[in-house]
Design a protein around this motif. Sequence first.
Motif, PDB file in Angstrom:
ATOM      1  N   MET A 284       0.799  -1.212   0.000  1.00 49.54           N
ATOM      2  CA  MET A 284       0.000   0.000   0.000  1.00 49.54           C
ATOM      3  C   MET A 284       0.841   1.275   0.000  1.00 49.54           C
ATOM      4  SD  MET A 284      -3.042  -1.117  -0.116  1.00 49.54           S
ATOM      5  CE  MET A 284      -3.943   0.368   0.292  1.00 49.54           C
ATOM      6  N   THR A 285       2.150   1.162  -0.291  1.00 46.83           N
ATOM      7  CA  THR A 285       2.964   2.352  -0.207  1.00 46.83           C
ATOM      8  C   THR A 285       3.408   2.817  -1.561  1.00 46.83           C
ATOM      9  OG1 THR A 285       4.990   1.120   0.032  1.00 46.83           O
ATOM     10  CG2 THR A 285       3.821   1.684   2.063  1.00 46.83           C
ATOM     11  N   LEU A 286       3.461   4.106  -1.760  1.00 50.43           N
ATOM     12  CA  LEU A 286       3.900   4.663  -3.028  1.00 50.43           C
ATOM     13  C   LEU A 286       5.347   4.319  -3.296  1.00 50.43           C
ATOM     14  CD1 LEU A 286       3.367   6.476  -5.464  1.00 50.43           C
ATOM     15  CD2 LEU A 286       3.963   8.439  -4.050  1.00 50.43           C
ATOM     16  N   ALA A 287       6.174   4.232  -2.239  1.00 47.20           N
ATOM     17  CA  ALA A 287       7.583   3.935  -2.445  1.00 47.20           C
ATOM     18  C   ALA A 287       7.781   2.584  -3.078  1.00 47.20           C
ATOM     19  CB  ALA A 287       8.335   3.997  -1.117  1.00 47.20           C
ATOM     20  N   ALA A 288       6.983   1.608  -2.646  1.00 46.20           N
ATOM     21  CA  ALA A 288       7.160   0.251  -3.164  1.00 46.20           C
ATOM     22  C   ALA A 288       6.874   0.154  -4.629  1.00 46.20           C
ATOM     23  CB  ALA A 288       6.272  -0.730  -2.393  1.00 46.20           C
ATOM     24  N   CYS A 289       5.944   0.969  -5.122  1.00 40.53           N
ATOM     25  CA  CYS A 289       5.578   0.852  -6.531  1.00 40.53           C
ATOM     26  C   CYS A 289       6.283   1.858  -7.413  1.00 40.53           C
ATOM     27  CB  CYS A 289       4.059   0.981  -6.696  1.00 40.53           C
ATOM     28  SG  CYS A 289       3.422   2.579  -6.251  1.00 40.53           S
ATOM     29  N   MET A 290       7.171   2.712  -6.828  1.00 35.89           N
ATOM     30  CA  MET A 290       7.804   3.740  -7.626  1.00 35.89           C
ATOM     31  C   MET A 290       9.325   3.632  -7.602  1.00 35.89           C
ATOM     32  SD  MET A 290       5.462   5.190  -9.130  1.00 35.89           S
ATOM     33  CE  MET A 290       6.620   6.279  -9.900  1.00 35.89           C
ATOM     34  N   LEU A 291       9.855   2.433  -7.391  1.00 37.45           N
ATOM     35  CA  LEU A 291      11.301   2.261  -7.343  1.00 37.45           C
ATOM     36  C   LEU A 291      11.967   2.724  -8.629  1.00 37.45           C
ATOM     37  CD1 LEU A 291      11.557  -1.192  -5.558  1.00 37.45           C
ATOM     38  CD2 LEU A 291      12.221   1.020  -4.642  1.00 37.45           C
TER      39      LEU A 291
ATOM     40  N   PRO B   8      -1.797  -1.240  -4.961  1.00 32.18           N
ATOM     41  CA  PRO B   8      -2.925  -0.310  -5.031  1.00 32.18           C
ATOM     42  C   PRO B   8      -2.582   1.110  -4.585  1.00 32.18           C
ATOM     43  CG  PRO B   8      -3.540  -2.365  -3.939  1.00 32.18           C
ATOM     44  CD  PRO B   8      -2.052  -2.352  -4.039  1.00 32.18           C
ATOM     45  N   LEU B   9      -3.142   2.048  -5.300  1.00 30.34           N
ATOM     46  CA  LEU B   9      -3.184   3.459  -4.925  1.00 30.34           C
ATOM     47  C   LEU B   9      -4.561   3.970  -5.324  1.00 30.34           C
ATOM     48  CD1 LEU B   9       0.264   4.811  -6.210  1.00 30.34           C
ATOM     49  CD2 LEU B   9      -0.415   4.528  -3.820  1.00 30.34           C
ATOM     50  N   TYR B  10      -4.954   5.110  -4.744  1.00 34.34           N
ATOM     51  CA  TYR B  10      -6.301   5.598  -4.998  1.00 34.34           C
ATOM     52  C   TYR B  10      -6.320   7.107  -5.217  1.00 34.34           C
ATOM     53  CZ  TYR B  10      -7.286   1.005  -3.101  1.00 34.34           C
ATOM     54  OH  TYR B  10      -7.292  -0.366  -2.877  1.00 34.34           O
ATOM     55  N   GLY B  11      -7.299   7.533  -6.025  1.00 35.49           N
ATOM     56  CA  GLY B  11      -7.555   8.955  -6.220  1.00 35.49           C
ATOM     57  C   GLY B  11      -6.358   9.709  -6.783  1.00 35.49           C
ATOM     58  N   GLN B  12      -6.051  10.854  -6.193  1.00 31.37           N
ATOM     59  CA  GLN B  12      -4.993  11.713  -6.710  1.00 31.37           C
ATOM     60  C   GLN B  12      -3.613  11.073  -6.606  1.00 31.37           C
ATOM     61  OE1 GLN B  12      -5.536  15.382  -4.552  1.00 31.37           O
ATOM     62  NE2 GLN B  12      -7.205  16.064  -5.894  1.00 31.37           N
ATOM     63  N   ASP B  13      -3.445  10.105  -5.705  1.00 31.23           N
ATOM     64  CA  ASP B  13      -2.169   9.396  -5.617  1.00 31.23           C
ATOM     65  C   ASP B  13      -1.856   8.654  -6.912  1.00 31.23           C
ATOM     66  OD1 ASP B  13      -1.661  10.238  -3.062  1.00 31.23           O
ATOM     67  OD2 ASP B  13      -2.320   8.401  -2.085  1.00 31.23           O
ATOM     68  N   VAL B  14      -2.888   8.204  -7.609  1.00 29.85           N
ATOM     69  CA  VAL B  14      -2.691   7.497  -8.878  1.00 29.85           C
ATOM     70  C   VAL B  14      -2.080   8.445  -9.906  1.00 29.85           C
ATOM     71  CG1 VAL B  14      -3.826   6.257 -10.760  1.00 29.85           C
ATOM     72  CG2 VAL B  14      -4.644   5.974  -8.410  1.00 29.85           C
ATOM     73  N   THR B  15      -2.675   9.609 -10.047  1.00 31.25           N
ATOM     74  CA  THR B  15      -2.180  10.594 -11.004  1.00 31.25           C
ATOM     75  C   THR B  15      -0.758  11.019 -10.667  1.00 31.25           C
ATOM     76  OG1 THR B  15      -4.453  11.385 -11.278  1.00 31.25           O
ATOM     77  CG2 THR B  15      -2.693  12.797 -12.115  1.00 31.25           C
TER      78      THR B  15
END
Length: 342
Positions: free
Chosen positions: A7-14, A315-322
Amino acid sequence: MKKLLSMTLAACMLLTLAACSGKPSGSQNTSGSSQSAPDPVGSGSTATVDYPTKTIKLICPWSAGGGSDQICRAVATVAEKYLGQPVVVENRDGSGGVIGITEAARAANDGYTFVLATTGVFLTQPILSDVSYTLDSFEGVAKVSTDEICIVVSADCPANNIAELAELYKGKALNATGNAAGSLMELLSYDVYDQAGITVNMVQFSGGASECISALLGGHIEAIAVHPYEVKSNVEGGTLKILGVTGPDKLEWSPNTQTFEEQGIETLFNVQKAFFIPAGTDQAIIDVLVDAFEKIYADPDFLALAENMSLNLTPLYGQDVTAAYQEQMDACYDKAVALIGK
């Protein structure tokens, strides 16, 4: 399943650690959503609109049978439990996703049309042609996955890694495909082959992963770039093998497969996949969809389908996706321009 429900942005944005200058524009902000109990959104929801009241269309901008289509159909299978209305998948493939994305961008912003979009349709396709949409044409709803890309050859190919492939094709061109022109698979292919010193004759396809796999199995092409889960059954069945995969982690179902990083190859390219809705949609409608997707991603039936696909759920949601899409676009833009010019 690797990184299930990270659920963390860091994990999916390496992949964006080495950021370059970004040219495509999009909105950036952050918002968080917590998982809820799996109740239909019609009751117990914070939504202030009477939505949905009819069937919802989910556009898949790629052909039936590929990885994106599988994701859309996995979501559609369980979505009615949480939205109270059916979700119908419609494939609008062609032009590397541009046809489907364009249709979604032009749809009414009433909540009844949304689309699965990869970062490539916002990053690379606008470099290739004059498209009529940008990231700002949409509102982020729910990111589903960060998908690795792998280089795959026939199981009877003597090479077992990229260096051995380079040795095998020394002095001659490798006939390869990264699917559609300008796709992130194609850019990854060029990036890997350039670093390995492999001369490549790149062939473009428009029918998605299934067409590429069929061409490889039929001996019409010698290497393809696809998502690992798209060739899992072929690899396990002994007809294809993976020579390398974007990382940073090994594939749980194929632990002997080396990452590109382990082979001394560095690349920024992988594929985020997320659901978007046309810009200007009522925030209350978006809230209903976000709430539903939080429940869909926790649903046992969906999780079983995702595990069967070996889907890397992030997973990410809403403005975090953009924000996540914009960050990858900024990181990869200059490299994408250079590779597309090949």
